[in-house]
Design a protein around this motif. Structure first.
Motif, short mmCIF file in Angstrom:
data_model
loop_
_atom_site.label_atom_id
_atom_site.label_comp_id
_atom_site.label_asym_id
_atom_site.label_seq_id
_atom_site.Cartn_x
_atom_site.Cartn_y
_atom_site.Cartn_z
N ASP A 96 -15.39 8.98 4.94
CA ASP A 96 -15.65 7.64 5.44
C ASP A 96 -14.32 7.02 5.87
O ASP A 96 -13.46 6.76 5.04
N HIS A 97 -14.15 6.80 7.16
CA HIS A 97 -12.89 6.29 7.68
C HIS A 97 -13.11 4.88 8.20
O HIS A 97 -13.34 4.67 9.38
N LYS A 98 -13.10 3.90 7.28
CA LYS A 98 -13.26 2.51 7.66
C LYS A 98 -11.88 1.89 7.81
O LYS A 98 -10.99 2.16 7.02
N THR A 99 -11.73 1.05 8.79
CA THR A 99 -10.45 0.37 8.98
C THR A 99 -10.61 -1.12 8.69
O THR A 99 -11.70 -1.68 8.77
N HIS A 100 -9.49 -1.71 8.31
CA HIS A 100 -9.43 -3.14 8.06
C HIS A 100 -8.86 -3.77 9.32
O HIS A 100 -7.67 -3.66 9.59
N ASP A 101 -9.70 -4.40 10.10
CA ASP A 101 -9.29 -4.98 11.38
C ASP A 101 -8.42 -6.23 11.18
O ASP A 101 -8.60 -6.97 10.21
N GLU A 141 -5.78 9.93 -4.77
CA GLU A 141 -5.74 11.30 -4.26
C GLU A 141 -4.28 11.68 -4.02
O GLU A 141 -3.51 11.71 -4.96
N THR A 142 -3.86 11.93 -2.79
CA THR A 142 -2.48 12.39 -2.54
C THR A 142 -1.62 11.34 -1.85
O THR A 142 -0.59 11.66 -1.27
N HIS A 143 -2.03 10.07 -1.91
CA HIS A 143 -1.31 9.03 -1.21
C HIS A 143 -1.28 7.73 -2.02
O HIS A 143 -1.85 7.66 -3.10
N VAL A 144 -0.62 6.73 -1.46
CA VAL A 144 -0.52 5.42 -2.10
C VAL A 144 -1.46 4.45 -1.38
O VAL A 144 -1.49 4.39 -0.16
N ASP A 145 -2.22 3.69 -2.17
CA ASP A 145 -3.02 2.59 -1.67
C ASP A 145 -2.52 1.31 -2.32
O ASP A 145 -1.88 1.34 -3.38
N TYR A 146 -2.83 0.18 -1.69
CA TYR A 146 -2.43 -1.12 -2.21
C TYR A 146 -3.67 -1.94 -2.52
O TYR A 146 -4.60 -2.02 -1.70
N LEU A 147 -3.71 -2.54 -3.72
CA LEU A 147 -4.82 -3.41 -4.10
C LEU A 147 -4.58 -4.76 -3.46
O LEU A 147 -3.57 -5.41 -3.70
N HIS A 148 -5.54 -5.18 -2.62
CA HIS A 148 -5.39 -6.42 -1.86
C HIS A 148 -6.75 -7.09 -1.71
O HIS A 148 -7.63 -6.58 -1.01
N ASP A 149 -6.92 -8.21 -2.40
CA ASP A 149 -8.15 -9.00 -2.30
C ASP A 149 -9.42 -8.17 -2.51
O ASP A 149 -10.39 -8.27 -1.75
N GLY A 150 -9.41 -7.33 -3.53
CA GLY A 150 -10.59 -6.53 -3.87
C GLY A 150 -10.77 -5.28 -3.04
O GLY A 150 -11.82 -4.65 -3.09
N HIS A 151 -9.76 -4.91 -2.27
CA HIS A 151 -9.82 -3.72 -1.42
C HIS A 151 -8.71 -2.75 -1.80
O HIS A 151 -7.69 -3.15 -2.35
N LEU A 152 -8.91 -1.48 -1.49
CA LEU A 152 -7.87 -0.46 -1.55
C LEU A 152 -7.40 -0.24 -0.12
O LEU A 152 -8.15 0.28 0.71
N HIS A 153 -6.19 -0.69 0.19
CA HIS A 153 -5.67 -0.56 1.55
C HIS A 153 -4.70 0.60 1.63
O HIS A 153 -3.82 0.75 0.78
N HIS A 154 -4.87 1.41 2.68
CA HIS A 154 -3.98 2.54 2.93
C HIS A 154 -3.43 2.42 4.34
O HIS A 154 -4.19 2.38 5.31
N HIS A 207 -2.68 1.33 11.71
CA HIS A 207 -3.72 0.47 11.17
C HIS A 207 -3.81 0.62 9.65
O HIS A 207 -3.07 1.39 9.05
N VAL A 208 -4.72 -0.14 9.05
CA VAL A 208 -4.94 -0.09 7.60
C VAL A 208 -6.35 0.42 7.35
O VAL A 208 -7.32 -0.13 7.88
N ASP A 209 -6.46 1.49 6.55
CA ASP A 209 -7.76 2.03 6.16
C ASP A 209 -8.26 1.33 4.91
O ASP A 209 -7.48 0.95 4.03
N GLU A 210 -9.58 1.19 4.82
CA GLU A 210 -10.25 0.68 3.62
C GLU A 210 -10.72 1.89 2.82
O GLU A 210 -11.54 2.67 3.30
N HIS A 211 -10.19 2.06 1.62
CA HIS A 211 -10.59 3.18 0.77
C HIS A 211 -11.44 2.69 -0.40
O HIS A 211 -11.37 1.53 -0.79
N VAL A 212 -12.21 3.61 -0.95
CA VAL A 212 -12.99 3.39 -2.16
C VAL A 212 -12.67 4.53 -3.11
O VAL A 212 -12.69 5.69 -2.71
N LEU A 213 -12.36 4.21 -4.35
CA LEU A 213 -12.10 5.23 -5.35
C LEU A 213 -13.42 5.96 -5.62
O LEU A 213 -14.42 5.33 -5.99
#
Length: 115
Positions: A3-8, A26-39, A44-50
């Protein structure tokens, strides 16, 4: 990731020291931002879900005893803990592990390492 969702229109530049909690996903760093995992990915910035996994289950464990807050603490968007999208629900990051508010107790949904 399947699932490749982006944060517009994300004006904030995530990086070390940006003010958001950095976690290993997984193998990268995400940032917790307002209830989202941003990569940060390319331009662009991807929206991830653990994902739900053996390391991060979603099952009820009938209550997690945690010394990081008292038993009366209730997790919510205003409780002071970072929210983390996990599977089809939201968990809260407490001292390196995920709490899920479930009924009158917290379930332990595994560890989430800081980056």
């Amino acid at each position: 990731m399947a699932d490749h969702k982006t944060h517009d229109q994300h004006g904030h530049a995530h990086a070390s020291g940006c003010g958001h909690v950095a976690v290993l996903h997984e193998t990268h760093v995400d940032y917790l931002h307002d209830g989202h995992l941003h990569h940060v990915h390319e331009a662009h910035v991807d929206e991830h879900v653990l994902p739900v996994s053996g390391a991060n289950p979603q099952d009820c464990d009938s209550g997690h005893s945690c010394a990081s807050h008292d038993a009366s603490h209730k997790h919510s968007t205003t409780c002071g803990h970072e929210s983390v999208p996990h599977g089809n629900h939201t968990d809260y990051l407490v001292d390196g592990h995920l709490h899920n508010q479930h009924g009158g107790h917290c379930d332990d949904h595994g560890k989430l390492a800081s980056a």
